[in-house]
Design a protein around this motif. Sequence first.
Motif, mmCIF file in Angstrom:
data_model
loop_
_atom_site.group_PDB
_atom_site.id
_atom_site.type_symbol
_atom_site.label_atom_id
_atom_site.label_comp_id
_atom_site.label_asym_id
_atom_site.label_seq_id
_atom_site.Cartn_x
_atom_site.Cartn_y
_atom_site.Cartn_z
ATOM 1 N N UNK A 51 50.394 47.765 39.579
ATOM 2 C CA UNK A 51 49.560 48.552 40.468
ATOM 3 C C UNK A 51 48.151 48.771 39.951
ATOM 4 N N UNK A 52 48.007 48.892 38.638
ATOM 5 C CA UNK A 52 46.677 49.078 38.052
ATOM 6 C C UNK A 52 45.898 47.772 38.153
ATOM 7 N N UNK A 53 44.662 47.867 38.589
ATOM 8 C CA UNK A 53 43.843 46.665 38.773
ATOM 9 C C UNK A 53 43.710 45.897 37.460
ATOM 10 N N UNK A 54 43.729 44.553 37.514
ATOM 11 C CA UNK A 54 43.708 43.750 36.290
ATOM 12 C C UNK A 54 42.464 43.952 35.436
ATOM 13 N N UNK A 55 41.344 44.343 36.069
ATOM 14 C CA UNK A 55 40.116 44.538 35.291
ATOM 15 C C UNK A 55 39.995 45.946 34.732
ATOM 16 N N UNK A 56 41.008 46.785 34.943
ATOM 17 C CA UNK A 56 41.020 48.133 34.368
ATOM 18 C C UNK A 56 41.908 48.156 33.124
ATOM 19 N N UNK A 57 41.455 47.458 32.106
ATOM 20 C CA UNK A 57 42.275 47.286 30.913
ATOM 21 C C UNK A 57 42.515 48.602 30.167
ATOM 22 N N UNK A 67 42.825 52.994 45.534
ATOM 23 C CA UNK A 67 43.453 51.706 45.809
ATOM 24 C C UNK A 67 42.514 50.840 46.643
ATOM 25 N N UNK A 68 41.905 51.447 47.658
ATOM 26 C CA UNK A 68 40.946 50.703 48.481
ATOM 27 C C UNK A 68 39.786 50.200 47.630
ATOM 28 N N UNK A 69 39.309 51.024 46.709
ATOM 29 C CA UNK A 69 38.210 50.618 45.833
ATOM 30 C C UNK A 69 38.624 49.435 44.963
ATOM 31 N N UNK A 70 39.845 49.471 44.426
ATOM 32 C CA UNK A 70 40.340 48.350 43.623
ATOM 33 C C UNK A 70 40.378 47.061 44.437
ATOM 34 N N UNK A 71 40.921 47.150 45.651
ATOM 35 C CA UNK A 71 41.030 45.979 46.519
ATOM 36 C C UNK A 71 39.657 45.403 46.819
ATOM 37 N N UNK A 72 38.730 46.261 47.163
ATOM 38 C CA UNK A 72 37.372 45.830 47.484
ATOM 39 C C UNK A 72 36.714 45.166 46.273
ATOM 40 N N UNK A 114 34.452 40.437 43.473
ATOM 41 C CA UNK A 114 34.151 39.763 42.216
ATOM 42 C C UNK A 114 34.386 38.259 42.307
ATOM 43 N N UNK A 115 33.790 37.535 41.365
ATOM 44 C CA UNK A 115 34.060 36.107 41.257
ATOM 45 C C UNK A 115 35.337 35.898 40.446
ATOM 46 N N UNK A 116 35.930 34.723 40.604
ATOM 47 C CA UNK A 116 37.114 34.390 39.806
ATOM 48 C C UNK A 116 36.773 34.366 38.318
ATOM 49 N N UNK A 117 35.559 33.929 37.990
ATOM 50 C CA UNK A 117 35.166 33.899 36.571
ATOM 51 C C UNK A 117 35.147 35.297 35.969
ATOM 52 N N UNK A 118 34.771 36.292 36.770
ATOM 53 C CA UNK A 118 34.752 37.667 36.267
ATOM 54 C C UNK A 118 36.161 38.185 35.985
ATOM 55 N N UNK A 119 37.155 37.594 36.613
ATOM 56 C CA UNK A 119 38.547 38.011 36.422
ATOM 57 C C UNK A 119 39.319 37.078 35.499
ATOM 58 N N UNK A 120 38.648 36.067 34.971
ATOM 59 C CA UNK A 120 39.346 35.060 34.179
ATOM 60 C C UNK A 120 39.913 35.628 32.883
ATOM 61 N N UNK A 121 39.282 36.628 32.324
ATOM 62 C CA UNK A 121 39.760 37.215 31.081
ATOM 63 C C UNK A 121 40.857 38.235 31.265
ATOM 64 N N UNK A 122 41.287 38.472 32.500
ATOM 65 C CA UNK A 122 42.335 39.454 32.793
ATOM 66 C C UNK A 122 43.695 38.754 32.874
ATOM 67 N N UNK A 123 44.736 39.539 33.229
ATOM 68 C CA UNK A 123 46.089 38.959 33.315
ATOM 69 C C UNK A 123 46.458 38.473 34.705
ATOM 70 N N UNK A 124 45.490 38.315 35.608
ATOM 71 C CA UNK A 124 45.761 37.781 36.945
ATOM 72 C C UNK A 124 46.467 36.427 36.822
#
Length: 444
Positions: free
Chosen positions: A48-54, A154-159, A164-174
């Motif tokens: 549930x926690x957004x992947x970029x909220x480490x 939750x809406x803020x996380x989804x938005x 974001x770009x995929x590159x910005x999320x590449x370092x996460x656990x997505x």
Amino acid sequence: MVTLRVAIVGSGPAGIYTAEALSKQSGEPVEIDVLERLPTPYGLVRYGVAPDHTSIKSVAGYLRRVLESPGTRFLGGVELGSDVSADELLACYDAVVYCTGAMVDRHLGIPGEDLPGSVAATDFVNWYCGHPDVPADAFTLDAEEVAVIGVGNVAVDVVRVLAKTADELRGTDVPEEVLDRLAASRVRRIHMIGRRGPEHAKFTLKELRELGELTNADVRTLPHEVEGADVEGLSRQIRGNVEVLRSWSARVPQGRPRALDVRFWLRPVEILGATRVEGIRLERTRLVDGRVTGTGEFETVPAGMVLRSVGYRSVPLPGVPFDTGTMTVPNVAGKVTGAERQYVAGWLKRGPTGVIGTNKSDAAETARTLLAEAVPGTAATKLDDLLSARGVTPVTYDDWLAIEAAEADLARALGRGERVKLVGRPALLAACGRAPRDTAGAPS
């Protein structure tokens, strides 16, 4: 000495905090089995926690120490109702605590809500978090405009994930499969829509400011929707939110690849489209005696996907009392009303309110209630024997550590962060040397 034996159904924060509270508050050893229908623990912390909220996800380290404490076992892949009934649990334990949360979304109740492209934000969150119940191909982001209904965290996380770009999320656990689909996203404009004014929005100031710092999207509000907010006497948090939202109304678009419009005083009245979502019709609102009332002024926002994020609710558990009015298990200080030796904690107990840490004090109250009246030695049978007779082999904590190791290995192989989530039960079970179970003959 007879040891108190307790089953906790649900391994999210509420369940694990309850296990910790029972161990700490009891003057004698307590044997605790934490049952989880998924092969993995930690509930919303993992899914549930957004992947970029480490920083928020790091609470898993604390929960891990509880599961590793003496007298506590993790039993994954065991589902209440299909693998074992509530009555059978009561025969195996001196007390049972239900901590299954509130992960079903609330509906808008408007025409067109069932059109393809109209989905729950919870499903989208589960998708990008790699939840086993949502396949990696569940979403194809081929709509150029998306409407997100709701102005909570939750809406803020989804938005934020959409922007974001995929590159910005590449370092996460997505999951890698999800990252590929995010990289192929055609989304260019996102509308986040709230029924009330900016002073009523539920997001935290920290999360709101994160939106304003997006490098891949121009973020704006409309002056007439944010300027009139009356913040006199309201909390510092709310005043900060309104100040940030007002500042966005003066922003000049920089031509970034995506645009985010944060809208207020609009309520959805119909989702439009012939065979799938094509737009959403909104009515301008105002408050009358504290209630949201339509003004008769309408506008249509084009959108190929609508994500509703207007709250969570719990669902009834088989054989457990449930109040359909409050959508919770009725209880007094955690003791299930009218049910012997049964208790409840977390959102299932109090409703979907508070943050992860709120579950700690909530769990402590339930533990006090349980320990004040529980009698060791009530259990007559062993859950292990019952499950074995049904061909159910639980996922152990060591199995979970093997899954963690496999996800870390995958991250190294892909050159991505500390871990990359495996998608689906077969992959998770394969990581710990297990084959998926045939549930065709499972008890109902």
